[in-house]
Enzyme design. Structure first.
Site, PDB file in Angstrom:
ATOM      1  N   ASP A  13      46.580  34.817  32.838  1.00 41.18           N
ATOM      2  CA  ASP A  13      46.259  36.230  32.575  1.00 41.18           C
ATOM      3  C   ASP A  13      45.930  36.522  31.121  1.00 41.18           C
ATOM      4  OD1 ASP A  13      46.841  36.591  35.270  1.00 41.18           O
ATOM      5  OD2 ASP A  13      48.941  37.052  34.859  1.00 41.18           O
ATOM      6  N   GLY A  15      43.060  36.828  29.926  1.00 45.04           N
ATOM      7  CA  GLY A  15      41.808  37.594  29.832  1.00 45.04           C
ATOM      8  C   GLY A  15      40.594  36.701  30.030  1.00 45.04           C
ATOM      9  N   LYS A  16      40.801  35.583  30.756  1.00 52.60           N
ATOM     10  CA  LYS A  16      39.724  34.604  30.951  1.00 52.60           C
ATOM     11  C   LYS A  16      38.505  35.225  31.636  1.00 52.60           C
ATOM     12  CE  LYS A  16      42.709  32.145  33.280  1.00 52.60           C
ATOM     13  NZ  LYS A  16      43.961  32.877  33.007  1.00 52.60           N
ATOM     14  N   GLY A  17      38.762  35.993  32.712  1.00 49.88           N
ATOM     15  CA  GLY A  17      37.649  36.568  33.473  1.00 49.88           C
ATOM     16  C   GLY A  17      36.771  37.452  32.610  1.00 49.88           C
ATOM     17  N   GLY A  40      43.706  35.739  39.397  1.00 45.99           N
ATOM     18  CA  GLY A  40      43.183  37.105  39.450  1.00 45.99           C
ATOM     19  C   GLY A  40      42.495  37.346  38.127  1.00 45.99           C
ATOM     20  N   HIS A  41      41.174  37.304  38.131  1.00 43.16           N
ATOM     21  CA  HIS A  41      40.409  37.429  36.892  1.00 43.16           C
ATOM     22  C   HIS A  41      39.706  38.781  36.880  1.00 43.16           C
ATOM     23  CE1 HIS A  41      40.203  32.763  36.339  1.00 43.16           C
ATOM     24  NE2 HIS A  41      41.437  33.238  36.426  1.00 43.16           N
ATOM     25  N   GLN A 222      44.745  30.079  35.810  1.00 43.34           N
ATOM     26  CA  GLN A 222      46.134  29.942  35.326  1.00 43.34           C
ATOM     27  C   GLN A 222      46.113  29.647  33.817  1.00 43.34           C
ATOM     28  OE1 GLN A 222      45.438  28.021  38.614  1.00 43.34           O
ATOM     29  NE2 GLN A 222      45.702  30.135  39.174  1.00 43.34           N
ATOM     30  N   SER A 297      47.337  40.822  38.494  1.00 41.20           N
ATOM     31  CA  SER A 297      46.049  41.161  39.115  1.00 41.20           C
ATOM     32  C   SER A 297      46.012  40.707  40.567  1.00 41.20           C
ATOM     33  CB  SER A 297      44.900  40.463  38.385  1.00 41.20           C
ATOM     34  OG  SER A 297      45.019  40.598  37.011  1.00 41.20           O
ATOM     35  N   GLY A 300      50.413  42.246  41.755  1.00 36.48           N
ATOM     36  CA  GLY A 300      50.910  43.545  41.308  1.00 36.48           C
ATOM     37  C   GLY A 300      52.296  43.478  40.673  1.00 36.48           C
ATOM     38  N   ARG A 301      52.873  42.274  40.584  1.00 35.61           N
ATOM     39  CA  ARG A 301      54.222  42.158  40.017  1.00 35.61           C
ATOM     40  C   ARG A 301      54.211  42.482  38.528  1.00 35.61           C
ATOM     41  NH1 ARG A 301      55.734  36.092  41.544  1.00 35.61           N
ATOM     42  NH2 ARG A 301      53.551  35.858  40.989  1.00 35.61           N
ATOM     43  N   LYS A 329      43.622  41.253  23.615  1.00 36.23           N
ATOM     44  CA  LYS A 329      44.674  42.271  23.680  1.00 36.23           C
ATOM     45  C   LYS A 329      45.291  42.623  22.328  1.00 36.23           C
ATOM     46  CE  LYS A 329      45.724  42.955  28.200  1.00 36.23           C
ATOM     47  NZ  LYS A 329      46.526  43.003  29.390  1.00 36.23           N
ATOM     48  N   SER A 408      39.180  40.165  21.253  1.00 33.07           N
ATOM     49  CA  SER A 408      38.923  41.168  22.285  1.00 33.07           C
ATOM     50  C   SER A 408      39.784  42.389  21.972  1.00 33.07           C
ATOM     51  CB  SER A 408      39.288  40.574  23.647  1.00 33.07           C
ATOM     52  OG  SER A 408      39.218  41.554  24.644  1.00 33.07           O
TER      53      SER A 408
END
Ligand code: GDP
Ligand code: IMO
Ligand code: MG
Length: 420
Positions: A13, A15-17, A40-41, A222, A297, A300-301, A329, A408
């Site tokens: 997570d 921010g790869k996508g 989840g990207h 991942q 993503s 939702g956890r 971020k 970013s």
């Protein structure tokens, strides 16, 4: 060197996508090489947000070839749902997306086994996304997998039924109730949809295109600290998330790899169980979670949040051979008087800078740096960033020896600063 690799250096997570989407214009091929729908990207552009799980993050660019590589595990049911959520027609998708014939399928039984295994683990739960990843890779390594190329063969249904019998036999040993029919209907619909796509030996496709001078970006899923070999085992995923995984997961030689872009958040997050030395179980952790919308993503956890962990980052840089760092971020870190960076650990009273093996108890040792307070999301020039943020970046560069060439400052494609 026509292949670059972009991957996460932390626990996923990072921010790869978003970044793959932002740099896709510089490539002809964008390829996923490992993982599956556990990923989840998130991509944002034109005020629309998309979350991709299986499909590479170059899919929204008209003239690109997106490849689901042999190293990925693909759930046809998730694939179908995802293709329907993108606002692209089946024609557009079949033109842009190719699936490796060697990609292993996640079967309905894998999802149920994932849940049964987790359910049977008392307080040692991995916190799996329950997408069937572990059992699918287990069957792959055990030489029991079903592969995408096989859906086109006449005895596919028999092969499926045989695997199902095996899975049901294993499940008899678990006190776990399930309804396989619930998964099967959507799964077989996904298989029918897959038949419309090119399912080929993508290793030839890729190598031929590379030889013809085309450029490929390999998109990791991942993060390095979730790698099955180098992550905090057993609290890891079941694939090699590191740069070497791009070679095995796509069928390309390491000699053809140029840049390895390592993405990290300005702080750290982790979703699921396992060690997290800099975790903040206090107000600061909550601020990071709320401001950074740190909720999974895929599941939702709520994500666990903590300060930047430099020994872990250096480890990831070493394992991957990172050539450039991309920091995401930094806007979320705005607002603190002081920010902390873990520069070493204390283990049994001794200072150490290496990630220890196994369950060794460690405590982070921090260096405090002055924070920044400005809203930076509208800035587009590196030189305009607050001095304290630039000093924070310089500190990371000095400690790691790797340049931070992209910062970013928000989730949107445009909220990206490339350093000249
Ligand atoms: P991935 O799995 O590495 O692609 O990352 P995720 O999409 O799971 O999580 C990253 C989250 O942060 C997503 O909601 C992104 O939209 C968001 N994001 C990415 N970069 C930035 C950034 O620089 N600032 C902020 N505020 N959000 C970002
Ligand atoms: P992206 O690509 C964050 C975590 C799970 C769990 C462990 C094992 O979006 O960065 P699995 O379902 O793979 O068996 O779960 O790995 N995990 C992720 N955490 N981002 C991901 O992907 C993840 N994929 C798996 O939470 O702790
Ligand atoms: Mg993610």
């Amino acid at each position: 060197m026509n292949i670059d690799i972009l991957l996460g250096l932390q626990w996923g997570d990072e921010g790869k996508g978003k970044i793959v989407d932002a740099i896709s214009p510089g490539y002809d091929i964008i390829a996923r090489f490992q993982g599956g729908p556990n990923a989840g990207h998130t991509l944002e552009f034109n005020n629309i947000k998309h979350v991709l799980h299986l499909i590479p993050s170059g899919i929204f660019h008209r003239d690109k070839i997106n490849i689901i590589g042999n190293g990925v595990v693909l759930d046809p049911a998730v694939f179908k749902k995802e293709t329907e959520s993108l606002g692209l027609t089946v024609e557009e998708l079949t033109e842009r997306l190719v699936i490796s014939a060697r990609t292993n399928l996640i079967l309905p039984g894998h999802r149920i086994l994932d849940a049964a295994y987790e359910n049977s683990k008392g307080n040692t739960k991995i916190g799996s996304t329950l997408k069937g990843i572990g059992p699918a890779y287990t069957d792959k390594a055990g030489r029991n997998g079903l592969r995408a190329g096989e859906i086109l063969t006449s005895n596919f249904r028999d092969m499926y039924d045989e695997r199902l019998r095996d899975h049901l036999a294993i499940l008899k040993g678990y006190d776990f109730s399930f309804d396989i029919a619930e998964y099967e209907a959507g799964w077989f619909e996904g298989i029918e949809l897959m038949k419309k796509f090119r399912i080929v030996n993508t290793e030839y496709l890729i190598n031929n295109l590379i030889s013809a001078g085309k450029r490929m970006l390999a998109e990791g899923a991942q993060g390095t600290m979730l790698d099955v070999d180098f992550g905090s085992y057993p609290f890891v995923t079941s694939s090699n998330t590191i740069s070497a995984g791009a070679c095995t997961g796509l069928g390309v030689s390491p000699k053809k790899v140029g840049e390895v872009f390592g993405i990290f958040k300005a702080y750290c997050t982790r979703v699921g169980s396992g060690p997290f030395p800099t975790e903040l179980n206090d107000q600061t952790g909550s601020i990071l979670r709320e401001k950074g919308h740190e909720f999974g993503s895929t599941t939702g956890r709520p994500r666990r949040c903590g300060w930047l962990d430099l020994p872990a980052l250096k480890y990831a840089i070493m394992i991957n051979g990172v050539t450039r760092l991309f920091m995401t971020k930094s806007d979320v870190m705005s607002g603190f008087d002081t920010v902390r960076v873990c520069t070493s650990y204390l283990s049994g009273g001794e200072k150490c800078e290496e990630i220890p093996f196994g369950k060794t108890e460690i405590e982070p040792v921090y260096t405090d740096l002055p924070g920044w307070k400005e809203d930076i999301s509208r800035l587009r020039e590196f030189g305009d960033l607050p001095l304290n943020l630039r000093n924070y970046i310089k500190f990371v560069e000095d400690q790691t020896g790797i340049p931070v060439t992209m910062v970013s400052v928000g989730p949107d494609r445009e909220e990206t600063i490339f350093r000249k």
